[in-house]
Design a protein around this motif. Structure first.
Motif, mmCIF file in Angstrom:
data_model
loop_
_atom_site.group_PDB
_atom_site.id
_atom_site.type_symbol
_atom_site.label_atom_id
_atom_site.label_comp_id
_atom_site.label_asym_id
_atom_site.label_seq_id
_atom_site.Cartn_x
_atom_site.Cartn_y
_atom_site.Cartn_z
ATOM 1 N N UNK A 36 30.910 59.106 41.175
ATOM 2 C CA UNK A 36 30.137 59.540 42.337
ATOM 3 C C UNK A 36 29.754 58.393 43.263
ATOM 4 N N UNK A 37 30.210 57.192 42.932
ATOM 5 C CA UNK A 37 29.999 56.041 43.802
ATOM 6 C C UNK A 37 28.597 55.462 43.769
ATOM 7 N N UNK A 38 27.802 55.815 42.764
ATOM 8 C CA UNK A 38 26.448 55.287 42.649
ATOM 9 C C UNK A 38 26.424 53.911 42.009
ATOM 10 N N UNK A 39 27.429 53.627 41.190
ATOM 11 C CA UNK A 39 27.547 52.337 40.511
ATOM 12 C C UNK A 39 28.977 51.848 40.612
ATOM 13 N N UNK A 40 29.142 50.537 40.517
ATOM 14 C CA UNK A 40 30.469 49.922 40.518
ATOM 15 C C UNK A 40 30.732 49.395 39.116
ATOM 16 N N UNK A 41 31.850 49.790 38.500
ATOM 17 C CA UNK A 41 32.135 49.334 37.138
ATOM 18 C C UNK A 41 32.480 47.850 37.090
ATOM 19 N N UNK A 42 32.195 47.253 35.945
ATOM 20 C CA UNK A 42 32.591 45.863 35.713
ATOM 21 C C UNK A 42 34.117 45.812 35.586
ATOM 22 N N UNK A 43 34.638 44.615 35.663
ATOM 23 C CA UNK A 43 36.085 44.429 35.491
ATOM 24 C C UNK A 43 36.515 44.946 34.120
ATOM 25 N N UNK A 44 35.720 44.665 33.098
ATOM 26 C CA UNK A 44 36.049 45.120 31.743
ATOM 27 C C UNK A 44 36.094 46.649 31.682
ATOM 28 N N UNK A 45 35.144 47.296 32.324
ATOM 29 C CA UNK A 45 35.135 48.760 32.346
ATOM 30 C C UNK A 45 36.335 49.309 33.095
ATOM 31 N N UNK A 46 36.700 48.665 34.194
ATOM 32 C CA UNK A 46 37.876 49.097 34.958
ATOM 33 C C UNK A 46 39.131 48.979 34.098
ATOM 34 N N UNK A 47 39.247 47.893 33.338
ATOM 35 C CA UNK A 47 40.394 47.721 32.437
ATOM 36 C C UNK A 47 40.449 48.851 31.416
ATOM 37 N N UNK A 48 39.300 49.157 30.816
ATOM 38 C CA UNK A 48 39.251 50.218 29.806
ATOM 39 C C UNK A 48 39.580 51.586 30.406
ATOM 40 N N UNK A 49 39.067 51.854 31.575
ATOM 41 C CA UNK A 49 39.333 53.136 32.229
ATOM 42 C C UNK A 49 40.817 53.242 32.587
ATOM 43 N N UNK A 50 41.381 52.175 33.137
ATOM 44 C CA UNK A 50 42.799 52.187 33.502
ATOM 45 C C UNK A 50 43.669 52.444 32.268
ATOM 46 N N UNK A 51 43.320 51.821 31.157
ATOM 47 C CA UNK A 51 44.068 52.036 29.913
ATOM 48 C C UNK A 51 43.948 53.491 29.476
#
Length: 64
Positions: A36-51
């Motif tokens: 919903x664009x309220x928070x920006x994920x950390x790089x680590x979270x982005x990696x996990x989500x992409x996986x």
């Protein structure tokens, strides 16, 4: 925009927010905030989500 891409990719995979969050190791409320664009994920979270979504980080961050 990252929030839109997260939701789009998750729905393409037929996952609920809860499934996407759990598989990514993120709390459901946090994942919801990312979508919903309220928070920006950390790089680590982005990696996990992409996986979890079986896509590249570039797929999530690219401006189309």
């Amino acid at each position: 925009m990252l929030a839109v891409k997260l939701k789009e990719k998750r729905k393409e995979k037929g996952m609920t927010q809860q499934e996407g969050a759990t598989r990514s190791g993120i709390a459901q409320q946090t994942y919801n905030s990312y979508e919903n664009g309220y928070r920006v994920p950390s790089i680590e979270s982005i990696k996990n989500i992409a996986k979890t979504l079986n896509c590249s980080i570039d797929d999530l961050l690219a401006d189309d």
